[in-house]
Motif scaffolding. Structure first.
Motif, PDB file in Angstrom:
ATOM      1  N   THR A 112      34.408  10.767  22.228  1.00 15.90           N
ATOM      2  CA  THR A 112      33.092  10.393  22.752  1.00 15.90           C
ATOM      3  C   THR A 112      32.382   9.390  21.847  1.00 15.90           C
ATOM      4  O   THR A 112      31.598   8.571  22.324  1.00 15.90           O
ATOM      5  N   ASP A 113      32.670   9.438  20.539  1.00 13.84           N
ATOM      6  CA  ASP A 113      32.053   8.471  19.629  1.00 13.84           C
ATOM      7  C   ASP A 113      32.511   7.059  19.947  1.00 13.84           C
ATOM      8  O   ASP A 113      31.727   6.101  19.884  1.00 13.84           O
ATOM      9  N   GLU A 114      33.796   6.902  20.288  1.00 16.44           N
ATOM     10  CA  GLU A 114      34.309   5.584  20.638  1.00 16.44           C
ATOM     11  C   GLU A 114      33.689   5.082  21.944  1.00 16.44           C
ATOM     12  O   GLU A 114      33.389   3.899  22.099  1.00 16.44           O
ATOM     13  N   TRP A 115      33.497   5.987  22.885  1.00 15.22           N
ATOM     14  CA  TRP A 115      32.851   5.603  24.149  1.00 15.22           C
ATOM     15  C   TRP A 115      31.402   5.163  23.889  1.00 15.22           C
ATOM     16  O   TRP A 115      30.942   4.168  24.446  1.00 15.22           O
ATOM     17  N   LYS A 116      30.721   5.870  23.028  1.00 12.51           N
ATOM     18  CA  LYS A 116      29.343   5.484  22.698  1.00 12.51           C
ATOM     19  C   LYS A 116      29.313   4.139  21.985  1.00 12.51           C
ATOM     20  O   LYS A 116      28.385   3.345  22.174  1.00 12.51           O
ATOM     21  N   ARG A 117      30.325   3.880  21.177  1.00 15.29           N
ATOM     22  CA  ARG A 117      30.382   2.590  20.478  1.00 15.29           C
ATOM     23  C   ARG A 117      30.586   1.444  21.466  1.00 15.29           C
ATOM     24  O   ARG A 117      30.054   0.343  21.282  1.00 15.29           O
ATOM     25  N   LEU A 118      31.341   1.711  22.539  1.00 17.05           N
ATOM     26  CA  LEU A 118      31.504   0.694  23.579  1.00 17.05           C
ATOM     27  C   LEU A 118      30.193   0.438  24.304  1.00 17.05           C
ATOM     28  O   LEU A 118      29.853  -0.703  24.637  1.00 17.05           O
ATOM     29  N   LEU A 119      29.436   1.513  24.562  1.00 18.12           N
ATOM     30  CA  LEU A 119      28.180   1.365  25.306  1.00 18.12           C
ATOM     31  C   LEU A 119      27.081   0.702  24.493  1.00 18.12           C
ATOM     32  O   LEU A 119      26.161   0.102  25.063  1.00 18.12           O
ATOM     33  N   LEU A 120      27.165   0.785  23.166  1.00 17.88           N
ATOM     34  CA  LEU A 120      26.057   0.353  22.318  1.00 17.88           C
ATOM     35  C   LEU A 120      25.637  -1.096  22.586  1.00 17.88           C
ATOM     36  O   LEU A 120      24.452  -1.349  22.843  1.00 17.88           O
ATOM     37  N   PRO A 121      26.533  -2.093  22.545  1.00 19.00           N
ATOM     38  CA  PRO A 121      26.055  -3.469  22.812  1.00 19.00           C
ATOM     39  C   PRO A 121      25.637  -3.681  24.254  1.00 19.00           C
ATOM     40  O   PRO A 121      24.835  -4.573  24.540  1.00 19.00           O
ATOM     41  N   LEU A 122      26.149  -2.846  25.163  1.00 17.79           N
ATOM     42  CA  LEU A 122      25.794  -2.997  26.575  1.00 17.79           C
ATOM     43  C   LEU A 122      24.382  -2.518  26.867  1.00 17.79           C
ATOM     44  O   LEU A 122      23.798  -2.870  27.893  1.00 17.79           O
ATOM     45  N   LYS A 123      23.841  -1.722  25.988  1.00 16.53           N
ATOM     46  CA  LYS A 123      22.488  -1.196  26.186  1.00 16.53           C
ATOM     47  C   LYS A 123      21.414  -2.194  25.790  1.00 16.53           C
ATOM     48  O   LYS A 123      20.220  -1.898  25.901  1.00 16.53           O
ATOM     49  N   SER A 124      21.828  -3.380  25.341  1.00 17.63           N
ATOM     50  CA  SER A 124      20.844  -4.376  24.917  1.00 17.63           C
ATOM     51  C   SER A 124      20.103  -5.003  26.090  1.00 17.63           C
ATOM     52  O   SER A 124      19.037  -5.597  25.915  1.00 17.63           O
ATOM     53  N   SER A 125      20.667  -4.897  27.292  1.00 18.81           N
ATOM     54  CA  SER A 125      20.015  -5.504  28.452  1.00 18.81           C
ATOM     55  C   SER A 125      18.654  -4.880  28.697  1.00 18.81           C
ATOM     56  O   SER A 125      18.493  -3.656  28.706  1.00 18.81           O
ATOM     57  N   GLN A 126      17.672  -5.737  28.895  1.00 18.34           N
ATOM     58  CA  GLN A 126      16.305  -5.273  29.121  1.00 18.34           C
ATOM     59  C   GLN A 126      15.978  -5.146  30.603  1.00 18.34           C
ATOM     60  O   GLN A 126      14.846  -4.822  30.956  1.00 18.34           O
TER      61      GLN A 126
END
Length: 1563
Positions: A397-411
């Motif tokens: 799950t940590d790797e999945w969260k790491r993938l999501l991290l830059p994708l959450k930058s969208s405002q």
């Protein structure tokens, strides 16, 4: 099932028969006293072939027969090996040219030679040429063995027998072969050697090697052991006879209808129709509509990010469902960015992030950084859809969260990720809520509709076969509602719409293997069983490739050629490549492969279930090993074809690497390496195991196919141990790294069976060996650099070569005459013939035999354009005799010095199907039939040229370049000459004055029906034609995708129309001056619906009427214009709404008052850039309270009125037409720009506006205190990024004592570059949302005001460069900063060129617990760190990365670096004075060390390398020539990169000692 084994055995038998059916091999074998053995083996193989053919197509279920057939299969392989070896030594003797015995014995050899010895005698001397009878002239084809198919269509002939027979001929002698055995043997005996040993020659023989390279490496040739070969043949023959007899006995006991069923496996090709049998997406419409609704309007639309798994068994259409959603019309325009990623078996976050980043369009002014950082920058203001297809793993799950991290930058809201997977566990890991889509089999009615659509072409066909309905229903039940199973089985059913065929399918034994309700593998296996037997090995070998591999068309065909699985099937007039293409198309028709377009190329992919099927049906012979399962996978003893895929996780650390190495070393105890015919290595890091592979496969003597994907090592480290030359047919070497140069193996010239040499994916270090023409069977030589083709000496010896990209006439003498091309009998593709001026007589040109090259599709004929003298008569004769075949599609003629067009291109046009014609640098008096051409023949003389009765039928591309005599090109309407023309290029024609479209109406006449001359034109280029009377109009059509015009006529006008990103287009127009009318003659706006970017320079005002027609326009740039827009009459008061999102205004000289109004017409504007606008003096936002109403629409002004106004005063004319009240009310200052408050600007850039001042409050000269322009940019509440450069007065209205703040607190990124007019940062202290602050070249700017940004704000990145007093003035101000609550800083990254100032600054203590990255960039003062500075650095306990970049005087690093407890990465770059690392070493936490461009560093002592080090990079450090010994390097070291091509000594040292010890070595 025995039927599949019969087909497999028959395929191998046919391969074994191929060489022995050649009479030349029989004769040579007789010369070695092996004639009886070979003839007996040939007869036995023919008998086996007959037995197998008779039973081909029978579905037989008998386990004993299965076992016998498997044994027969292995024996056939043994027979193929020994006969292939005989053919190898025959070729070697032919090339050696030994002639020791001619007629001394009936067998053609001196019988007193002792053949039974070990053949250890060595010959000395040089090779001699064969006698005249062995010349390279074309030989008469020898007798070849052919048998037609039986009525059921099975194959009786060996694989491409006619072709192989031709390949094996001894040129010039075959006409002497008689039908009788003794005559044949006697004739061949005169031409072939008696021994495979090198011949003996006298020392007086000179140049006997025919021009071979005297510096070439000496290659040791193999010796032929006749006794050993004879024993092998006898052993195989005895076993083969016994096996055939046993099989015949078993088959004889099987009565019809007893364990046997005749499969109707007709070998004829599938009937193809223009109508696709691929159905729509049946039964999924409700799901698709629901998902799209929820994404766009429903429950997901308001979420920041939704992850929606689509989960279900394989073959249910998960990918197809995602594809339909991805391409749906409803989502067009909803998402700013769409990305599709195929995840496949391994979930590698870094690879996924890199793949996502590559598909997201770049944004302006990117800051660089990692792939994740780039994603964050690009998605910040965009809504995205990401599809992660075919995900098999996501347990971490940590790797999945790491993938999501830059994708959450969208405002933006509504960002969506679709995940398709078979596994519920994966769906459970990735979904953020309870949202998920479970996809099962289709409902009965939907599936029935799908099933019937696959089987029947139309409703009438269904009605004609009512008897099949009941059987079809029963078959449908077994397909479990799976679209994939339906597609494959229905392809089988639709071949024969009769009851018996359908019933046999229904009663197949395969259905008994069905395991559960979702198991569709039996359906797929059944479809495979019904494939024609010649397609089965073509499909099954796909199992060797990784799942989701994309095959290129030629890649797959070339592999099949290497595996010898392509059979002519009675079509002896076809090339083997044509057979391969036919097989490929059949596999697509049968549904086993799917073609798709990507990057303009066609690829073929296997559904993952079909990949599983390939693994299943080929499991006896093919084995695909992944590095993570090498220790546990079952290895059958019968394996002949092996692929190994090194997964990235195998090199993730030293422990895993060592474990994988041990498992691979043990593989030789489980795998019969000596039986391997195919070896394929995949994975970016398979080179890490190169030494292990070299030892593992050193006994692989029968390799036919060697496929190395992503090689990053020296070939000599791998190939010599197991690249045995006898059998190899296919060699492919690819490299993942361009800087990694691959050296061609030195033993290439003795790979006599080689047919495919593929080096096109690697950077070749050396040149091809001189004697590469020994490869007489070579068909494909694929290289990056065409110069390698042009360097082949005596290329005509490679008579089967398919591609010769470039040939240089008489590059050397001899060996480069045109007759070399004439000897290439099957030349196809593209050919460039250079240096034709060296051809002196027409007979020499005729020797190229271009008229016989029927498969040559592109021909380029070039003469030296810089030669001092030209013989026009000679050039005319040579060109006339270079007449190509009528099948030619593309022709280019360059530098021809003659005066006439060749007859075959003009008066007697023979290449009427030509699709592309380029004439470059010719001065003919007549031209091909391309219209009426007027030519300059003298100072005052013109001649006309026209062939009215000739024309090209399919011309699609025409290029006229450097035609010095061309004056006019006229096409009289109506004209059908260019009905198909797509590309027209005219360049560098100095006398050209008129073109067919010079007077064509473009701007004002937009009806496409008027464009009759070029209805299909897609690309137009007209450049460097100075005498064109006027700037030509573009014949716009809706198909236009590229246009370029420059240096045309006397003006400086240019036009460029091209693709913009992936979906749209950009139009860039530059006029000669503001009064020029080029813009109105150029674009037909109604045909530019896909235009996304418009850039106009020095052009008249842009009409809003025309701008309104550009419905896709997102980017608008106006440069050097007197006014930006004008109005047309009759517009009324209806407001415009343009879709533009970004506007750039550069060197604007018009009315800023007009822009104040016009900005209200761009409601979607998100980005504004202003550049070099000297007249812009003020900037602000219109008052929010008094000007909330929409700005009124300006009265209309006609285009003609604007043109008239440009002559005089444009502003005066505007005032005469409309009055002054609105503009005057909005902006009393001519240089003031007030932005509408309703603008949702997110990004603004202002460059080099020297006079610009940001408004403080009241407008200048305005006496009404109620009317303001707002405070600075405070009214832009959506502004996120602001870039100010070289605007020295921008903030001069804001002082340290001012209570006004210039910028809105929404600002997140701020660039201040060059002086900005304020002394401190206090005016910025309200920017609590600021995350990135960049200060460059800001003179005396002090850091006062920085503290609140650090302690109270969100500042994470700070860069201060070339601002020397910044840190000196960063103490808190009593007035503004005292009393603020203390808080720790959030700053993560700091970059500066002021080391001393930073380390002494009062704010330094704030950074101790937050700063993770520190970069000293360009400090040219500091030589050594003082004790105080070292103590200051020690405070940074949170620091994870420190970079020293371009610190010229720095001699040594901070001695206290080892005291930084969390430092993980150290970078040293462009620091010329640093000579060593710290004596006390580096911190024990350090994981990465990178040293580049540091010439003074001579060594890396072992004491300096911490035990925690994972990655070491050394580049451009010329003094470092070696590293510590293997045992002295950190045991944790995972990756070493010394790939700098200028450090060969260091690279060689690392390759020799460290490959196999460190997981990843890039050297």
């Amino acid at each position: 099932m025995a039927s599949a084994l019969i087909g497999a055995a028959l395929s191998v038998v046919l391969k074994a028969l191929s060489p022995v059916m050649d009479p030349v091999l029989e004769a040579w074998a007789a010369s070695k006293d092996l004639g009886p053995n070979v003839r007996a083996l040939k007869v036995e193989l023919l008998c086996v072939n007959a037995v197998l053919e008779e039973k081909l197509g029978m579905e037989i279920h008998n386990w004993a027969l299965d076992e016998l057939l498997r044994n027969l299969h292995d024996l056939a392989y043994d027979a193929e090996d020994v006969l292939d070896e005989l053919d190898y030594f025959r070729i070697q003797d032919e090339l050696d040219g030994t002639l020791d015995a001619v007629d001394k014995h009936p067998k053609g050899c001196a019988h007193n030679l002792v053949f039974t010895t070990t053949h250890t005698a060595k010959a000395v001397g040089k090779l001699i040429w064969p006698p005249a009878c062995c010349s390279t002239a074309a030989a008469t084809p020898g007798a070849s063995w052919r048998r037609r198919r039986a009525a059921h269509g099975s194959l009786s002939s060996p694989a491409h027998n006619n072709q192989l027979a031709d390949e094996g001929q001894v040129n010039g002698c075959m006409s002497k072969l008689a039908s009788g055995p003794s005559n044949t043997i006697r004739a061949v005996g005169k031409c072939l050697p008696c021994s495979s040993l090198p011949p003996v020659h006298s020392d007086d023989d000179e140049n006997s090697d025919g021009g071979s390279n005297e510096h070439a490496k000496e290659i040791t040739k193999l010796e032929f052991n006749r006794v050993e070969v004879s024993k092998r043949i006898e052993d195989i023959l005895e076993k083969l006879q016994h096996m055939r007899q046993s099989i015949c006995q078993v088959l004889g006991t099987l009565r019809p209808n007893q364990n046997t069923v005749q499969l109707d496996r007709t070998q004829s090709r599938l009937a193809t129709t223009s109508k696709s049998i691929e159905p729509k997406l049946y039964g999924r419409d409700p799901v698709i509509k629901s998902i799209i609704h929820d994404i766009t309007q429903g429950k997901y639309s308001g979420e920041d990010l939704t992850v929606l798994p689509i989960v279900g068994p394989g073959g249910m259409g998960k990918t197809a469902l995602a594809q339909h959603i991805y391409h749906s019309q409803e989502l067009l325009g909803h998402f700013d960015v769409k990305v599709w990623i195929c995840v496949s078996l391994k979930f590698n976050v870094d690879k996924l992030i890199e793949g996502i980043e590559k598909q997201i369009p770049k944004v302006d002014k990117e800051n660089g950084g990692t792939a994740a950082e780039l994603i964050e920058q690009r998605l910040k203001t965009k809504r995205f859809l990401l599809v992660l297809d075919d995900m098999w793993e996501c347990s971490n799950t940590d790797e999945w969260k790491r993938l999501l991290l830059p994708l959450k930058s969208s405002q933006k809201k509504g960002n969506t990720i679709l995940v398709t997977t078979r596994l519920p566990s994966v769906a459970g890991t990735v979904k953020k809520t309870n949202y998920s889509i479970e996809l099962g089999g289709l409902a009965y009615e939907d599936f029935k509709e799908l099933f019937l659509a696959f089987v029947f072409d139309d409703e009438q066909s269904r009605m004609d076969h009512p008897e099949l309905v009941e059987t079809g229903d029963k078959i449908m039940e077994k397909l479990k509602g799976s679209p994939l199973a339906a597609k494959t089985v229905c392809t089988l059913l639709r071949k024969h719409l009769d009851f018996n065929h359908w019933n046999r399918v229904l009663e197949s034994q395969e259905w008994k293997e069905q395991k559960d309700k979702n198991d569709i593998m039996p359906a797929l296996k059944l479809s495979y069983d019904y494939l024609p037997f010649y397609l089965q090995p073509c499909f099954s070998c796909c199992a060797l490739f990784p799942q989701d591999y994309r095959f290129g068309r030629e890649e797959l065909i070339h592999l099949w050629i290497g595996l010898d699985v392509l059979h002519l099937c009675g079509e002896n007039n076809k090339r083997i490549e044509d057979i391969g293409l036919s097989h490929l198309e059949e596999l697509v028709d049968h549904g086993f492969l799917k073609n798709e377009e990507k990057y303009g190329k066609t690829y073929y992919v296997l559904h993952d279930l079909l990949h599983e099927l390939a693994l299943k049906v080929s499991s006896r012979e093919c084995l695909s090993i992944y590095s993570y399962n090498v220790g546990s996978i079952r290895v059958p003893p019968s394996v002949r074809h092996l692929s190994i895929n090194i997964d990235d996780t195998s090199v993730k650390d030293k422990q895993t690497f060592d474990s994988c190495t041990r498992d691979l070393k043990k593989l030789d105890k489980r795998l019969k390496v000596e039986n391997l015919h195919t070896l394929m290595l995949f994975g970016e890091h398979h080179g890490s195991f190169v030494k292990t592979f070299a030892n593992l496969f050193q006994e692989a003597k029968f390799i036919r196919v060697l496929f190395l994907s992503g090689a990053s090592y020296n070939m000599e480290d791998l190939l010599p141990n197991f690249l045995k030359p006898i059998h190899l047919r296919y060699l492919r070497i690819g490299s993942n790294y361009y800087f990694s140069k691959i050296e061609v193996p030195s033993n290439i010239p003795i790979l006599y069976h080689l047919k495919v040499l593929d080096l096109q994916s690697c950077n070749i270090k050396n040149v091809l060996p001189r004697d590469i023409t020994n490869l007489i069977k070579l068909r494909h030589l694929l290289v990056q650099n065409y110069e390698m083709h042009s360097s082949i000496f005596e290329v005509g010896k490679l008579k089967w070569l398919q591609e010769l990209r470039r040939f240089v006439v008489k590059k050397e003498t001899p060996g480069f005459e045109l007759r070399q091309i004439g000897d290439l009998e099957e030349l196809c593709g593209s050919l460039l013939i250079d240096n034709l001026e060296k051809v002196k007589v027409k007979e020499e040109a005729a020797e190229a035999k271009l008229t016989q090259k029927s498969r040559l599709h592109e021909l380029k004929l070039c003469w030296d354009t810089d030669r001092s003298t030209k013989d026009s008569a000679q050039d005319d004769q040579v060109l006339e005799n270079l007449k190509p075949n009528s099948n030619l599609l593309k022709l280019s003629i360059k530098g021809h010095g003659g005066t006439t067009c060749p007859s075959w291109l003009g008066q007697d046009l023979s290449i009427k199907n030509l699709e592309s014609l380029r004439l470059d640098g010719v001065a003919w008096s007549s031209f091909p039939p391309i219209g009426e051409l007027c030519l300059v023949n003298g100072p005052h003389e013109e001649i006309s040229n026209n062939f009215c009765d000739k024309k090209f039928q399919k011309l699609r591309r025409l290029e006229l370049v450097k035609l010095p005599r061309l004056k006019k090109w006229v096409v009289h309407a109506p004209c059908q000459l260019f009905a198909h023309l797509e590309v027209l290029i005219i360049k560098d024609c100095p006398e050209l004055m008129e073109l067919p479209f010079s007077h064509h109406a473009g701007y004002e006449q937009e009806d496409e029906s008027t464009i009759t001359w070029f209805p299909q034109l897609e690309e137009l280029e007209v450049t460097d034609c100075p005498k064109l009377s006027s700037f030509p109009c573009v014949p716009w059509s809706r198909s236009m995708r590229r246009a370029k015009m420059a240096q045309v006529g006397s003006g400086s006008e240019t036009l460029h129309f091209d693709q913009f990103f992936s979906t749209g287009y950009i139009l860039d127009i530059t006029g000669a001056d503001a009064l020029n009318s080029v813009f109105r003659r150029v674009p037909a706006f109604c045909n530019l619906s896909n235009l996304e970017a418009l850039r106009v320079t020095r052009c008249p005002s842009l009409s809003l009427v025309h701008l309104e027609k550009l419905q896709s326009l997102k980017y608008l740039t106006i440069i050097d214009s007197s006014d930006a827009f004008c109005f047309s009459e009759g517009d009324g008061q209806i407001g415009y709404q343009f879709p533009v999102e970004s506007i750039t205004i550069e060197q604007y000289g018009g009315s800023w008052q007009r822009l104040t109004h016009l900005f209200s017409y761009f409601p979607k504007l998100r980005s504004l850039t202003m550049w070099k606008c000297e007249q812009l003096t003020g900037l602000g936002v219109a008052d929010l309270h008094k000007r909330t109403e929409a700005l009124p629409r300006l009265p209309s002004i006609s285009v003609n009125e604007v043109e008239a106004a440009q002559v005089g005063s444009l502003e005066q004319h505007l005032q005469d037409v409309r009055g002054e009240e609105e503009i005057a009310a909005a902006a009393p200052s001519e240089g003031l720009l007030l932005l509408p408050p309703q603008l949702q600007l997110q990004e603004m850039q202002i460059w080099e506006c020297q006079n610009l001042v940001l408004c403080l409050g009241l407008l200048d000269g305005d006496k009404d205190p109620g009317r303001t322009g707002g405070v600075g940019l405070q009214g832009l509440r959506s502004l996120r990024s602001l870039h100010i450069q070289n605007c020295p007065r921008f903030l001069c209205s804001y002082s340290s004592s001012s209570s006004c703040f210039p910028f809105p607190d929404s600002l997140e990124v701020l660039y201040l570059w060059d002086a900005v007019g304020t002394a401190t940062l206090l005016p910025l202290s309200n920017l609590t949302s600021l995350t990135h602050l960049y200060i460059l070249r800001c003179g005396d700017l002090r850091g006062e005001g920085l503290r609140p940004l650090l302690t109270q704000g969100r500042l994470t990145t700070l860069a201060v460069l070339d601002t020397p007093n910044f840190f000196a003035g960063s103490e808190p101000s009593q007035q503004h900063e005292q009393g603020l609550p203390s808080s720790s800083s959030k700053l993560k990254e700091l970059r500066t060129d002021d080391v001393a100032g930073l380390l002494a600054a009062p704010i330094w203590a704030l950074l101790s617990s937050s700063l993770t990255e520190l970069k000293f960039w360009g400090d040219d003062e500091v030589e050594r760190f003082t004790k105080e500075q070292e103590e200051a650095l020690k405070l940074l306990t949170s620091l994870e990365r420190i970079r020293f970049w371009n610190c010229d005087k720095l001699q040594c690093l901070n001695a206290g670096l080892h005291r930084l407890p969390n430092l993980k990465r150290l970078d040293i770059c462009l620091c010329a004075a640093i000579w060593s690392l710290p004596k006390d070493g580096l911190p024990s936490s350090l994981q990465e060390l990178e040293i580049k461009y540091c010439p003074a560093i001579r060594c890396l002592p072992k004491e300096c390398l911490p035990s925690s080090l994972l990655k070491l990079v050394i580049k451009k450090c010329s003094a470092i020539r070696s590293l510590p010994k293997v045992g002295e390097l950190p045991s944790s070291l995972r990756e070493l990169d010394v790939s700098d091509e200028n450090s060969e000594e260091l690279r060689s040292h690392c390759r020799k000692l460290l490959i196999g010890t460190i997981p990843i070595v890039r050297a």
